[in-house]
Design a protein around this motif. Structure first.
Motif, PDB file in Angstrom:
ATOM      1  N   LEU A 269     -56.613  -6.576  -5.234  1.00 35.97           N
ATOM      2  CA  LEU A 269     -57.868  -6.870  -4.479  1.00 35.97           C
ATOM      3  C   LEU A 269     -57.668  -7.654  -3.336  1.00 35.97           C
ATOM      4  CD1 LEU A 269     -59.896  -8.478  -7.469  1.00 35.97           C
ATOM      5  CD2 LEU A 269     -60.460  -6.555  -6.375  1.00 35.97           C
ATOM      6  N   ALA A 270     -56.525  -8.361  -3.438  1.00 38.94           N
ATOM      7  CA  ALA A 270     -56.338  -9.083  -2.034  1.00 38.94           C
ATOM      8  C   ALA A 270     -56.066  -8.059  -0.758  1.00 38.94           C
ATOM      9  CB  ALA A 270     -55.118 -10.035  -2.108  1.00 38.94           C
ATOM     10  N   LYS A 271     -55.633  -6.855  -1.087  1.00 39.69           N
ATOM     11  CA  LYS A 271     -55.639  -5.910  -0.165  1.00 39.69           C
ATOM     12  C   LYS A 271     -56.603  -5.221   0.503  1.00 39.69           C
ATOM     13  CE  LYS A 271     -51.239  -3.970  -1.628  1.00 39.69           C
ATOM     14  NZ  LYS A 271     -50.781  -3.358  -2.753  1.00 39.69           N
ATOM     15  N   SER A 272     -57.792  -5.572  -0.378  1.00 37.18           N
ATOM     16  CA  SER A 272     -59.244  -5.035   0.030  1.00 37.18           C
ATOM     17  C   SER A 272     -59.976  -6.151   0.529  1.00 37.18           C
ATOM     18  CB  SER A 272     -59.991  -4.371  -1.366  1.00 37.18           C
ATOM     19  OG  SER A 272     -60.465  -5.561  -1.965  1.00 37.18           O
ATOM     20  N   VAL A 273     -59.816  -7.467   0.591  1.00 39.60           N
ATOM     21  CA  VAL A 273     -60.459  -8.564   1.224  1.00 39.60           C
ATOM     22  C   VAL A 273     -59.718  -9.164   2.274  1.00 39.60           C
ATOM     23  CG1 VAL A 273     -62.027 -10.493   1.024  1.00 39.60           C
ATOM     24  CG2 VAL A 273     -61.843  -8.832  -0.850  1.00 39.60           C
ATOM     25  N   LEU A 274     -60.155  -9.126   3.747  1.00 40.75           N
ATOM     26  CA  LEU A 274     -59.480  -9.743   4.622  1.00 40.75           C
ATOM     27  C   LEU A 274     -57.896  -9.409   4.656  1.00 40.75           C
ATOM     28  CD1 LEU A 274     -61.530 -12.988   5.011  1.00 40.75           C
ATOM     29  CD2 LEU A 274     -61.293 -11.335   6.608  1.00 40.75           C
ATOM     30  N   PRO A 275     -57.472  -8.303   4.357  1.00 41.15           N
ATOM     31  CA  PRO A 275     -56.095  -7.833   4.502  1.00 41.15           C
ATOM     32  C   PRO A 275     -55.193  -8.757   5.687  1.00 41.15           C
ATOM     33  CG  PRO A 275     -57.063  -5.966   4.889  1.00 41.15           C
ATOM     34  CD  PRO A 275     -58.240  -6.847   4.579  1.00 41.15           C
ATOM     35  N   GLY A 276     -55.749  -8.520   6.735  1.00 36.26           N
ATOM     36  CA  GLY A 276     -55.004  -9.246   8.007  1.00 36.26           C
ATOM     37  C   GLY A 276     -55.377 -10.662   7.990  1.00 36.26           C
ATOM     38  N   ARG A 277     -56.097 -11.447   6.922  1.00 32.36           N
ATOM     39  CA  ARG A 277     -55.804 -12.825   6.766  1.00 32.36           C
ATOM     40  C   ARG A 277     -56.698 -13.345   8.010  1.00 32.36           C
ATOM     41  NH1 ARG A 277     -52.800 -15.172   1.917  1.00 32.36           N
ATOM     42  NH2 ARG A 277     -53.048 -13.128   0.996  1.00 32.36           N
ATOM     43  N   GLU A 278     -57.609 -12.747   8.876  1.00 37.74           N
ATOM     44  CA  GLU A 278     -58.452 -13.448  10.060  1.00 37.74           C
ATOM     45  C   GLU A 278     -59.454 -14.487   9.172  1.00 37.74           C
ATOM     46  OE1 GLU A 278     -58.257 -10.036   9.121  1.00 37.74           O
ATOM     47  OE2 GLU A 278     -57.789  -9.189  11.030  1.00 37.74           O
ATOM     48  N   GLY A 279     -59.782 -15.441   9.891  1.00 41.05           N
ATOM     49  CA  GLY A 279     -60.941 -16.255   9.347  1.00 41.05           C
ATOM     50  C   GLY A 279     -61.975 -15.780   9.818  1.00 41.05           C
ATOM     51  N   ALA A 280     -63.280 -15.789   8.950  1.00 40.28           N
ATOM     52  CA  ALA A 280     -64.437 -14.898   9.424  1.00 40.28           C
ATOM     53  C   ALA A 280     -65.762 -15.916   9.105  1.00 40.28           C
ATOM     54  CB  ALA A 280     -64.636 -13.736   8.478  1.00 40.28           C
TER      55      ALA A 280
END
Ligand SMILES: Cc1cc2nc3c(=O)[nH]c(=O)nc-3n(C[C@H](O)[C@H](O)[C@H](O)COP(=O)(O)OP(=O)(O)OC[C@H]3O[C@@H](n4cnc5c(N)ncnc54)[C@H](O)[C@@H]3O)c2cc1C
Length: 427
Positions: A269-280
């Motif tokens: 799941l982590a790969k599908s949500v903000l995989p680049g770890r940007e803040g949004a």
């Protein structure tokens, strides 16, 4: 912190320990007394001590008790105000000076983290200001144009690229700002406190300043159990201000803001949500923000206070919104919930106050205090040391002026957010 699970939530659960500190007892002397153990106070104490000043820092509660331990952790570049509007608000000189200082402020945060080896989950991958509908897209395009002409590394991403980076098809595009990033806010504050002590500063926690008086050429500040004599007082109490500088709090309209942190998403799941770890965060007037922590928890927040009816209204809203925004998460449980108060000023810009001769402070960051607080702390140190004269400060000196209908506006923020969140799932 202070036995309140909704004050500092996830950040208190995962931050490294603060340095051991005690309340002030007896009478001590220093060149400078700094009041407030958030980013502004810690950064000013650090830069003063590194330049050779003797410094005492007094914190009413614990390090990071205020906004520094409760925020979302977005290391933003600049303020909410559009870049081109700043010179109009502050005059050409202060406007461009502030833009330059705050545009580069995340770099100072990252340099301090590197220099002092602060373990605070720093991510340098930028932030995404997500456009909701055509109006949101127009807004971020204009913001990108205004920063772009000043050489800032900002890009407008189209809807497809935004979806790839966020893991949601909800947005019409996003402004990627590569100057910015995310961190664990309480860990950053505590890490700064360790560095401050290493630089020779005496930090006293549980030491609320109750009064100040002049004794000869010195200022004497008093807590319940002690006193500090100093040549200068740096006031760094912002939205959580009490004691002699309650006027700083009263100058601001408090906007409540909450966060829910999910349990860790797990690798897939982590790969599908903000995989680049940007803040949004998004362009809505009652905005929502989202980011990942290092362990893969999604931190999701918006305007509102988690108390009384607000607790269930905002929690239900957050569940509905997450289902809509990230359907792939299913019914993911929340692990932590917390909220705090953001100090808003009437023109959405911070203030520099000179409360009396040699008593100075910055405040009013409007929900953008990580980088500005850090950089203004350094500026305060330069001013106290005589390196930055008043005319060269990034903001003009202003009086502390209480806005009209402050209490009504605060009630409206809280009630308005509840009404909006009661009515609909957002986005
Ligand atoms: C929920 C929330 C979300 C936010 N999100 C973001 C974000 O994502 N990015 C961002 O950049 N900013 C964000 N902010 C804003 C940011 O947290 C603040 O602007 C920042 O913490 C201000 O730093 P400071 O050091 O000036 O004040 P604070 O961190 O508030 O510290 C002030 C300290 O002064 C102490 N104090 C007060 N009175 C006295 C006294 N009389 N004697 C001694 N000590 C005293 C308080 O106990 C407190 O610890 C957010 C804020 C909140 C509340």
């Amino acid at each position: 912190m202070l036995n309140d699970p909704r004050s500092h939530g996830l950040w208190e659960k995962t931050a490294p320990q603060p340095p051991a500190t005690e309340p002030l007892a007896g009478h001590v002397s220093a060149d400078v007394v700094v009041v407030g153990g958030g980013y502004t106070g810690l950064s000013s104490a650090l830069h003063l001590a590194e330049a050779g000043s003797s410094v005492v820092l007094l914190e009413a509660n614990e390090i990071g008790f205020g906004g520094a331990g409760r925020n979302v952790g977005l290391i933003n570049a600049g303020m909410w105000v559009m870049p081109d509007d700043l010179p109009g608000e502050l005059g050409a000189i202060h406007g461009e000076r502030l833009l330059d200082l705050l545009g580069n402020a995340p770099r100072l945060v990252m340099e301090l983290i590197d220099k002092h080896g602060i373990a605070c989950e720093l991510e340098r991958n930028g932030t995404l200001h997500c456009a909701v509908g055509p109006a949101g897209l127009k807004e971020i395009e204009e913001r990108a144009r205004q920063w772009g002409k000043r050489g800032a590394p900002v890009t407008v991403l189209d809807a497809k690229e935004t979806e790839r980076r966020i893991g949601s098809s909800a947005y019409a595009g996003a402004l990627l700002d590569m100057r910015a990033g995310t961190l664990q806010p309480l860990a950053y504050a505590r890490g700064l406190a360790h560095a401050v002590i290493k630089a020779g500063v005496a930090i006293y926690t549980g030491s609320r300043v109750a009064s100040t008086e002049k004794s000869g050429t010195k200022w004497v500040v008093s807590t319940d159990a002690g006193k500090v004599s100093a040549n200068w007082i740096v006031v760094a109490t912002d939205a959580y201000s009490t004691g002699p500088w309650e006027q700083v709090r009263n100058e601001q309209v408090h906007l409540p803001y909450f966060n829910f942190a999910t349990v860790p998403l797990g690798d897939n799941l982590a790969k599908s949500v903000l995989p680049g770890r940007e803040g949004a965060w998004d362009t809505k007037e009652i905005l929502s923000s989202f980011r990942m922590d290092q362990a893969g928890r999604l931190v999701f927040g918006s305007v509102g206070a988690l108390r009384n009816t607000g607790l269930s209204v905002h929690k239900n809203w957050a569940r509905r919104s997450l289902r809509k925004l990230f359907p792939q998460l299913g019914e993911i449980p929340f692990e932590c919930e917390w909220y705090g108060k953001i100090g808003m000023t009437d023109n959405a810009l911070p203030r520099f106050h000179k409360f009396a001769p040699n008593v100075v402070g910055f405040s009013g960051y409007n929900g953008r205090g990580i980088a500005p607080g850090t950089v203004f702390g350094k500026v305060l140190a330069g001013h106290v040391l005589g390196h930055i004269p008043e005319a060269d400060l990034p903001l003009p000196v202003t009086d502390v002026i209480e806005p009209s209908f402050r209490t009504v506006k605060e009630m409206w923020y809280e009630a308005g957010a509840q009404a909006a969140h009661f009515v609909g799932a957002r986005v």
